[in-house]
Design an enzyme around this catalytic site. Structure first.
Site, PDB file in Angstrom:
ATOM      1  N   GLU A  78       0.970  -1.092  -0.006  1.00 32.93           N
ATOM      2  CA  GLU A  78      -0.121   0.324   0.021  1.00 32.93           C
ATOM      3  C   GLU A  78       0.792   1.208   0.010  1.00 32.93           C
ATOM      4  O   GLU A  78       0.073   2.111   0.824  1.00 32.93           O
ATOM      5  CB  GLU A  78      -0.640  -0.010   1.358  1.00 32.93           C
TER       6      GLU A  78
HETATM    7  C1  LIG Z   1       2.959  -9.432   0.511  1.00 34.82           C
HETATM    8  C2  LIG Z   1       2.575  -8.621  -0.211  1.00 34.82           C
HETATM    9  C3  LIG Z   1       1.457  -9.031  -0.600  1.00 34.82           C
HETATM   10  C4  LIG Z   1       1.213  -7.407  -1.878  1.00 34.82           C
HETATM   11  N1  LIG Z   1      -0.581  -7.382  -2.145  1.00 34.82           N
HETATM   12  C5  LIG Z   1      -0.908  -6.547  -3.002  1.00 34.82           C
HETATM   13  C6  LIG Z   1      -2.113  -6.902  -3.773  1.00 34.82           C
HETATM   14  O1  LIG Z   1      -3.202  -7.550  -3.131  1.00 34.82           O
HETATM   15  N2  LIG Z   1      -1.871  -5.829  -4.803  1.00 34.82           N
HETATM   16  C7  LIG Z   1      -1.275  -5.239  -5.458  1.00 34.82           C
HETATM   17  O2  LIG Z   1      -1.757  -4.947  -6.228  1.00 34.82           O
HETATM   18  N3  LIG Z   1       0.131  -5.188  -4.847  1.00 34.82           N
HETATM   19  C8  LIG Z   1       0.020  -5.938  -3.773  1.00 34.82           C
HETATM   20  N4  LIG Z   1       1.172  -6.261  -3.054  1.00 34.82           N
HETATM   21  C9  LIG Z   1       2.706  -5.213  -4.216  1.00 34.82           C
HETATM   22  C10 LIG Z   1       3.103  -4.403  -2.795  1.00 34.82           C
HETATM   23  O3  LIG Z   1       2.033  -3.561  -2.936  1.00 34.82           O
HETATM   24  C11 LIG Z   1       4.086  -3.628  -3.759  1.00 34.82           C
HETATM   25  O4  LIG Z   1       5.475  -4.197  -3.476  1.00 34.82           O
HETATM   26  C12 LIG Z   1       4.531  -2.903  -2.978  1.00 34.82           C
HETATM   27  O5  LIG Z   1       3.341  -1.574  -3.646  1.00 34.82           O
HETATM   28  C13 LIG Z   1       5.888  -1.999  -3.720  1.00 34.82           C
HETATM   29  O6  LIG Z   1       6.668  -1.672  -5.178  1.00 34.82           O
HETATM   30  P1  LIG Z   1       7.650  -2.582  -5.872  1.00 34.82           P
HETATM   31  O7  LIG Z   1       7.561  -3.560  -4.652  1.00 34.82           O
HETATM   32  O8  LIG Z   1       7.656  -3.044  -6.880  1.00 34.82           O
HETATM   33  O9  LIG Z   1       8.800  -1.674  -5.401  1.00 34.82           O
HETATM   34  P2  LIG Z   1       9.602  -0.428  -5.787  1.00 34.82           P
HETATM   35  O10 LIG Z   1       8.250   0.199  -6.160  1.00 34.82           O
HETATM   36  O11 LIG Z   1      10.359  -1.801  -7.020  1.00 34.82           O
HETATM   37  O12 LIG Z   1      10.098  -0.001  -5.076  1.00 34.82           O
HETATM   38  C14 LIG Z   1      11.847  -0.335  -4.129  1.00 34.82           C
HETATM   39  C15 LIG Z   1      12.206   0.678  -3.376  1.00 34.82           C
HETATM   40  O13 LIG Z   1      12.718   2.247  -4.584  1.00 34.82           O
HETATM   41  C16 LIG Z   1      11.708   3.040  -3.718  1.00 34.82           C
HETATM   42  N5  LIG Z   1      10.939   4.217  -4.407  1.00 34.82           N
HETATM   43  C17 LIG Z   1      10.467   3.358  -5.581  1.00 34.82           C
HETATM   44  N6  LIG Z   1      10.702   4.551  -6.461  1.00 34.82           N
HETATM   45  C18 LIG Z   1      10.084   5.562  -5.465  1.00 34.82           C
HETATM   46  C19 LIG Z   1      11.104   7.164  -6.246  1.00 34.82           C
HETATM   47  N7  LIG Z   1       9.940   7.682  -7.020  1.00 34.82           N
HETATM   48  N8  LIG Z   1      10.843   8.008  -5.019  1.00 34.82           N
HETATM   49  C20 LIG Z   1      11.931   6.920  -4.051  1.00 34.82           C
HETATM   50  N9  LIG Z   1      11.731   5.920  -3.525  1.00 34.82           N
HETATM   51  C21 LIG Z   1      10.753   5.376  -4.439  1.00 34.82           C
HETATM   52  C22 LIG Z   1      10.188   2.304  -2.588  1.00 34.82           C
HETATM   53  O14 LIG Z   1       9.751   3.523  -1.551  1.00 34.82           O
HETATM   54  C23 LIG Z   1      11.167   0.913  -2.513  1.00 34.82           C
HETATM   55  O15 LIG Z   1      11.507   1.418  -1.271  1.00 34.82           O
HETATM   56  C24 LIG Z   1       1.522  -7.097  -2.051  1.00 34.82           C
HETATM   57  C25 LIG Z   1       3.547  -6.879  -1.457  1.00 34.82           C
HETATM   58  C26 LIG Z   1       3.942  -8.040  -1.182  1.00 34.82           C
HETATM   59  C27 LIG Z   1       4.806  -8.381  -0.924  1.00 34.82           C
END
Ligand SMILES: Cc1cc2nc3c(=O)[nH]c(=O)nc-3n(C[C@H](O)[C@H](O)[C@H](O)COP(=O)(O)OP(=O)(O)OC[C@H]3O[C@@H](n4cnc5c(N)ncnc54)[C@H](O)[C@@H]3O)c2cc1C
Length: 605
Positions: A444
């Site tokens: 989230e």
């Molecule tokens: C157990 C679990 C359940 C989940 N459930 C759902 C679900 O039901 N539906 C769904 O759609 N998703 C779901 N997710 C996905 C989750 O919402 C994402 O993993 C999360 O939003 C982060 O995205 P990402 O993993 O792609 O990380 P990334 O977007 O790759 O980010 C990696 C890091 O970079 C930082 N970062 C990225 N962009 C920027 C920026 N512009 N400026 C500064 N920092 C930045 C982030 O803060 C983070 O620390 C789930 C994930 C998990 C692990």
């Protein structure tokens, strides 16, 4: 695993005494049915269900996990039966309209239910929790026919919903969503693509699963402006309220995770699955954002849940386990050693957990009243009213989500610490709380993203500091009305200084950011944590104010409850609130030290 006991006294204190929910409910069209008697009945029934049905499955769910075999996903033993009881109790429709089989009660009651269920068993509560997200989206953006077909079985709990945003290449940056939606002659779409990390993406709890999916039409503009929202059922409806043919939504894997192992986190392949547009083409993200604030508050609840459960476990253990003597002399001379809770350092850990669990709960219950008002705007179809309250809530959302989940994780760790080495051993369940709580700072929107939303968007870009000025003015009202109250003096003196400092920090950052573009990014998390500590202080001061009032009036049934509130407030102000100053100092440093090291020099060789 700690035996969870719902803190009903504390919940009633907040609802009935500090925030006066009864008057709040009376003032809302959908609140008149939420009479004190009904609310009390809901609290007791929900507590019973959580303590007796969900909590005993928490550790078992972690041990069993979910399984994908021969294309079918099974949830941990006992989850299906617990879910059937949940449905029979009518819990899923608690706050959804009666037209679709719900009870139409205020959304804040749903949050109270979510807190109890989430503390009892976070993994289990994610299934109905995600479904609520899908229901909310459909309630506002779906056509009447879509609502009749999908919202009713979802509200009744016969079907469940998911939110499918994340793809392998993007989670935060949804502008990169690549799932394709090809229009068909009959007005439907064929969706093809892969979604990952989908909570409750597949399971054996319901006969059908309704996926809310972000996807892109072939001619859609690049980025977030080209994303549309679709409803894609696992099985197509048969037209009589039941399920028809499989819709080619294939669960190809379940993630192996650090925690929340009872929650199925699925990789879903949409293989030309039939989907139906929800809302307007290319406005998918806007539809998704209608309930973003409430969804994020739903995750903030996980922080409070972790703090509460870990606190309850640590407190019980600290009374039983004995070690050495208290520095101020033996407290239990007839025993071989004093109980852990006599030692100042153990008390520091317990009080930190207590201050964060109870204070965090207060922050949530106060924000939930804004969500209620936003919901009234939706029910009245009054977009202006909805937006007004959503904006008010929107200021607090990143603070609640970012701050409470970070502190919830800290509290989970402290609970493990109170157990010493035994905390690290699976049997007691304390390490499970740590593993389960960790995800809350990630999904989230990560803490970093919440912080950017708060400082960059809500404070500087959208309101140029007005949101902070308004909230600090509210805090100052508390200070003014207690100006002559001697016992409140330490709280209001500190709060008054913090209000001035918060506005000054905001102005300083606004000015610095004009010259130093990376200032916002490098200061954001410090700013968010600072905002969190001040907000928590305000809520503790509110609770102290009410407690003094009750004690001064005399005749309070449980004076020890109110004294404990005041003493915990004192602990918070003296021991935890000073952390805000470290964040204040950190955030004002220019971004140079964060940005100057060339990326090649991060290397080890
Ligand atoms: C157990 C679990 C359940 C989940 N459930 C759902 C679900 O039901 N539906 C769904 O759609 N998703 C779901 N997710 C996905 C989750 O919402 C994402 O993993 C999360 O939003 C982060 O995205 P990402 O993993 O792609 O990380 P990334 O977007 O790759 O980010 C990696 C890091 O970079 C930082 N970062 C990225 N962009 C920027 C920026 N512009 N400026 C500064 N920092 C930045 C982030 O803060 C983070 O620390 C789930 C994930 C998990 C692990």
């Amino acid at each position: 695993m700690p035996q969870y006991k719902v803190p009903l006294r504390d919940i009633r204190f907040l609802m009935n005494e500090v925030f006066d929910y009864p008057s709040h409910y009376k003032s809302m069209p959908n609140g008149v049915d939420a009479t004190p008697d009904l609310v009390e009945h809901i609290l007791k029934e929900c507590a019973r269900y959580c303590e007796q049905v969900l909590a005993p499955l928490n550790q078992k769910g972690d041990q069993d996990g979910c399984e994908l075999k021969d294309g079918k996903v099974t949830t941990p033993r006992g989850f299906k039966d617990a879910y059937d009881q949940y449905v029979a109790g009518g819990w899923q429709g608690l706050t959804h309209p009666a037209d679709f089989g719900g009870q139409g009660l205020p959304i804040s009651l749903g949050m109270v239910r979510a807190e109890m269920m989430g503390t009892a068993n976070w993994s289990f509560s994610m299934y109905p929790g995600l479904s609520l997200g899908a229901m909310n989206t459909l309630q506002v953006h779906a056509s009447e026919e879509q609502k009749r077909t999908y919202l009713t079985p979802l509200t009744e709990g016969r079907w469940m919903g998911t939110m499918c945003l994340t793809e392998p290449q993007c989670g935060t940056d949804l502008g990169q969503v690549a799932t394709k939606a090809i229009p068909q002659a009959d007005g439907s779409y064929k969706l093809t693509g892969t979604k990952i990390f989908i909570s409750a993406g597949d399971h054996d709890l319901t006969e059908n699963i309704v996926h809310i999916v972000l996807a892109r039409l072939p001619d859609a503009p690049k980025g977030t402006r080209g994303i549309s929202l679709f409803l894609v059922p696992k099985y197509l409806p048969d037209g009589n309220g039941g399920v028809g043919p499989f819709n080619h939504v294939v669960c190809s894997a379940l993630e192996h995770k650090m925690g929340i192992r009872g929650s199925a986190t699925a990789v879903l392949n949409f293989e030309e699955s039939t989907g139906f547009l929800v809302g307007t083409v290319n406005k998918g993200l806007e539809c998704m954002f209608t309930f973003m604030n409430t969804a994020r508050i739903g995750t903030a609840v996980q922080g409070v849940a972790a703090a509460e459960l870990s606190y309850q476990g640590a407190l019980a253990y600290s009374k039983d386990r004995r070690s050495m003597r208290s520095l101020s002399g033996a407290k239990e001379p007839n025993q071989i050693a004093d109980a852990l809770h006599h030692h100042a350092d153990v008390r520091r850990m317990l009080l930190t957990q207590k201050a964060i669990a109870e204070g965090g709960r207060a922050m949530l219950y106060s924000a939930a009243m804004l969500a209620d008002k936003m919901m009234v705007g939706i029910l009245k179809n009054d977009e202006k009213e909805r937006l007004y309250w959503d904006d008010k809530l929107g200021f607090f959302t990143p603070i609640l989500k970012g701050f409470l989940t970070e502190l919830g994780f800290e509290c989970a760790n402290l609970g493990m610490q109170v157990f010493g080495g035994h905390g690290y051993i699976q049997e007691h369940g304390m390490e499970q709380i740590v593993r389960d709580a960790r995800i809350a700072t990630l999904y989230e929107g990560t803490t970093g993203i919440q912080a950017l939303d708060l400082l960059g968007r809500k404070v500087l870009l959208l309101t140029r500091g007005k949101a902070v000025r308004e909230f600090t003015a509210t805090i100052m009202k508390l200070c003014t009305r207690n100006a002559t109250h001697r016992d409140m003096y330490p709280f209001i003196w500190t709060l008054g200084k913090l209000c001035a400092q918060w506005n000054w920090l905001t102005t300083r950052l606004m000015l610095s950011a004009r010259k130093d573009r990376d200032m916002i990014g490098s200061a954001a998390v410090d700013y968010l944590m600072y905002a969190g500590y001040v907000s928590l202080a305000y809520n503790w001061a509110l609770m102290a104010e009410k407690s003094f009032e009750k004690l001064e009036k005399g005749g309070a049934e449980t004076p020890e409850f109110y004294r404990a509130k005041i003493q915990t407030a004192e602990f918070y102000f003296e021991r935890l609130l000073p952390r805000a100053q470290a964040h204040a100092e950190g955030m004002l440093s220019p971004s140079k030290s964060v940005m100057q090291l060339p990326i090649d020099h991060f290397t080890f060789d």
